[in-house]
Scaffold this active site. Structure first.
Site, PDB file in Angstrom:
ATOM      1  N   LYS A  56      62.811  36.667   4.350  1.00 37.69           N
ATOM      2  CA  LYS A  56      63.435  36.450   5.649  1.00 37.69           C
ATOM      3  C   LYS A  56      63.600  37.859   6.638  1.00 37.69           C
ATOM      4  O   LYS A  56      64.489  37.516   7.393  1.00 37.69           O
ATOM      5  CB  LYS A  56      64.447  35.524   5.655  1.00 37.69           C
ATOM      6  CG  LYS A  56      64.413  34.481   4.894  1.00 37.69           C
ATOM      7  CD  LYS A  56      63.053  33.772   4.696  1.00 37.69           C
ATOM      8  CE  LYS A  56      62.811  32.889   5.992  1.00 37.69           C
ATOM      9  NZ  LYS A  56      61.634  32.409   6.020  1.00 37.69           N
ATOM     10  N   HIS A 112      58.317  40.773  -2.817  1.00 31.96           N
ATOM     11  CA  HIS A 112      59.379  40.588  -2.095  1.00 31.96           C
ATOM     12  C   HIS A 112      60.259  41.379  -3.343  1.00 31.96           C
ATOM     13  O   HIS A 112      61.480  41.437  -3.087  1.00 31.96           O
ATOM     14  CB  HIS A 112      60.003  39.370  -2.218  1.00 31.96           C
ATOM     15  CG  HIS A 112      59.815  38.629  -0.981  1.00 31.96           C
ATOM     16  ND1 HIS A 112      59.666  39.123   0.621  1.00 31.96           N
ATOM     17  CD2 HIS A 112      59.317  37.253  -0.742  1.00 31.96           C
ATOM     18  CE1 HIS A 112      59.473  38.255   1.389  1.00 31.96           C
ATOM     19  NE2 HIS A 112      59.166  37.052   0.603  1.00 31.96           N
ATOM     20  N   SER A 142      68.632  33.126   8.364  1.00 28.31           N
ATOM     21  CA  SER A 142      67.346  32.809   8.313  1.00 28.31           C
ATOM     22  C   SER A 142      66.878  32.182   6.748  1.00 28.31           C
ATOM     23  O   SER A 142      66.455  31.049   6.572  1.00 28.31           O
ATOM     24  CB  SER A 142      66.378  33.670   8.675  1.00 28.31           C
ATOM     25  OG  SER A 142      65.210  33.368   8.406  1.00 28.31           O
TER      26      SER A 142
HETATM   27  P1  A3P Z   1      64.201  33.065  11.761  1.00 24.79           P
HETATM   28  O1  A3P Z   1      64.519  32.045  10.678  1.00 24.79           O
HETATM   29  O2  A3P Z   1      65.579  33.713  12.166  1.00 24.79           O
HETATM   30  O3  A3P Z   1      63.825  32.404  13.143  1.00 24.79           O
HETATM   31  P2  A3P Z   1      59.696  35.983   6.597  1.00 24.79           P
HETATM   32  O4  A3P Z   1      58.443  35.963   7.147  1.00 24.79           O
HETATM   33  O5  A3P Z   1      60.091  37.383   6.209  1.00 24.79           O
HETATM   34  O6  A3P Z   1      59.968  35.029   5.844  1.00 24.79           O
HETATM   35  O7  A3P Z   1      60.714  35.899   7.911  1.00 24.79           O
HETATM   36  C1  A3P Z   1      60.793  34.948   8.744  1.00 24.79           C
HETATM   37  C2  A3P Z   1      61.802  35.364   9.857  1.00 24.79           C
HETATM   38  O8  A3P Z   1      60.952  36.169  10.902  1.00 24.79           O
HETATM   39  C3  A3P Z   1      62.016  33.995  10.733  1.00 24.79           C
HETATM   40  O9  A3P Z   1      63.290  34.218  11.275  1.00 24.79           O
HETATM   41  C4  A3P Z   1      60.864  33.867  11.822  1.00 24.79           C
HETATM   42  O10 A3P Z   1      61.066  32.835  12.623  1.00 24.79           O
HETATM   43  C5  A3P Z   1      60.598  35.384  11.908  1.00 24.79           C
HETATM   44  N1  A3P Z   1      59.400  35.630  12.848  1.00 24.79           N
HETATM   45  C6  A3P Z   1      58.265  35.274  12.242  1.00 24.79           C
HETATM   46  N2  A3P Z   1      57.335  35.724  13.072  1.00 24.79           N
HETATM   47  C7  A3P Z   1      58.184  36.381  14.068  1.00 24.79           C
HETATM   48  C8  A3P Z   1      57.414  37.072  15.220  1.00 24.79           C
HETATM   49  N3  A3P Z   1      56.399  37.053  15.718  1.00 24.79           N
HETATM   50  N4  A3P Z   1      58.561  37.552  16.222  1.00 24.79           N
HETATM   51  C9  A3P Z   1      59.944  37.250  15.837  1.00 24.79           C
HETATM   52  N5  A3P Z   1      60.419  36.855  14.725  1.00 24.79           N
HETATM   53  C10 A3P Z   1      59.451  36.339  14.050  1.00 24.79           C
END
Ligand code: A3P
Length: 299
Positions: A56, A112, A142
């Site tokens: 996340k 991860h 998140s």
């Molecule tokens: P939130 O749940 O706070 O919205 P991962 O890919 O490591 O699982 O992380 C997911 C998090 O990154 C989520 O956060 C998601 O919305 C955010 N995220 C993914 N793509 C993004 C982008 N292009 N810009 C900003 N945040 C992004």
């Protein structure tokens, strides 16, 4: 892209169950512990590029950026397959490892794992790592929503319950502090570009440029703009190859909360109670003492 391989990877994800196990003190899904030998013995290649994160922290965002940088900002090409196929998730085991083995170089791979659990072959080859770290408060929020969405994980219960789980490192891929500190300490010993989610939100163009330079590329302004636009939160939220909507509800149930949820800095303020904030800040001070690793939890 062979639809069968997508089905196989999705099935592998669907087969995970919420039971937890442990490898070298790190909490992991039992399903990952069961395939640990094959993950740990994965053979890296010269030229591999690895996106490494605590969950996340902006992994999928960086996957999309890396895929575009490797393929010279070819947006059409980036739509060839879902993010979890273009960038095999090594930790998942057999099918993802097979997929990685079948890919031509340069491969972009995802993990991860905390640094001490990275398959050792990576340290023997010429590999570039992009580590993305996110402030722990937003990361925790998140992760809470992700736990609710991912049907292969245990029900996290209330926010208060998840807060305790996260603080105890009793979530998949373990303790956040150990993860970010471990990679931070290693960053000058290996080819590791240590990035921050908050910096990417603040100035995505500047941060994308860092990735381009790190991968030894030199792009025109037009190419950088293409990457910037294609990897914006809005574009990725509407892109079925990036937003995980290709996964069935039995794996990711996005009816209550979507994978591309908010994409902001500071949402923790809508979740942390005052008492939790005090507990967290005390723990943070203790754990981060002596380190020059700094996080921003707001702008
Ligand atoms: P939130 O749940 O706070 O919205 P991962 O890919 O490591 O699982 O992380 C997911 C998090 O990154 C989520 O956060 C998601 O919305 C955010 N995220 C993914 N793509 C993004 C982008 N292009 N810009 C900003 N945040 C992004």
């Amino acid at each position: 892209m062979d639809p069968q391989i997508i089905e196989k990877v999705v099935q592998e994800m669907a087969d995970f169950t919420p039971e937890m196990g442990e490898i070298e003190g790190v909490a992991l899904l039992k399903g990952i512990c069961d395939v640990w030998d094959s993950v740990y013995n994965f053979q890296a290649r010269d030229g591999d590029i690895v996106v490494a994160t605590y969950p996340k922290s902006g992994t999928t965002w960086m996957q999309e950026i890396l895929d575009l940088v490797v393929h010279d900002a070819d947006v059409e090409k980036s739509l060839r397959a879902p993010a979890f196929i273009k960038v095999p998730f090594l930790d998942m085991g057999h099918t993802s490892l097979e997929l990685a083995n079948s890919m031509p170089s340069p491969r972009v791979l995802k993990t991860h794992m905390p640094i001490h659990l990275v398959p050792p072959s990576f340290w023997k080859k010429d590999v570039k790592f992009v580590y993305v770290a996110r402030n722990p408060k937003d990361c925790m929020v998140s992760y809470y929503y992700f736990y609710k969405m991912d049907q292969t994980l245990a029900d996290p219960g209330t926010w208060d319950n998840f807060f305790s789980m996260f603080m105890a490192g009793n979530v998949t891929w373990g303790n956040w502090f150990d993860h970010v500190l471990g990679w931070w300490k290693a960053k000058d010993k290996h080819k590791i570009l240590y990035m921050f989610y908050e910096d990417m939100i603040e100035d995505p163009q500047r941060e994308i440029q860092k990735v381009i330079t790190f991968l030894g590329k030199d792009f025109s302004e037009d190419m950088v703009q293409k990457i910037l636009q294609h990897t914006s939160f809005k574009s990725m939220k509407n892109n079925s190859m990036a937003n995980f909507t290709v996964l069935p509800e039995s794996v990711f149930d996005q009816s209550a909360t979507t994978f591309m949820r908010k994409g902001t800095v500071g949402d923790w303020k809508n979740h942390f109670h005052d008492s939790q904030n005090i507990i967290f800040d005390e723990e943070y001070k203790k754990k981060m003492e002596g380190s020059d690793l700094v996080f921003r939890t707001e702008f």
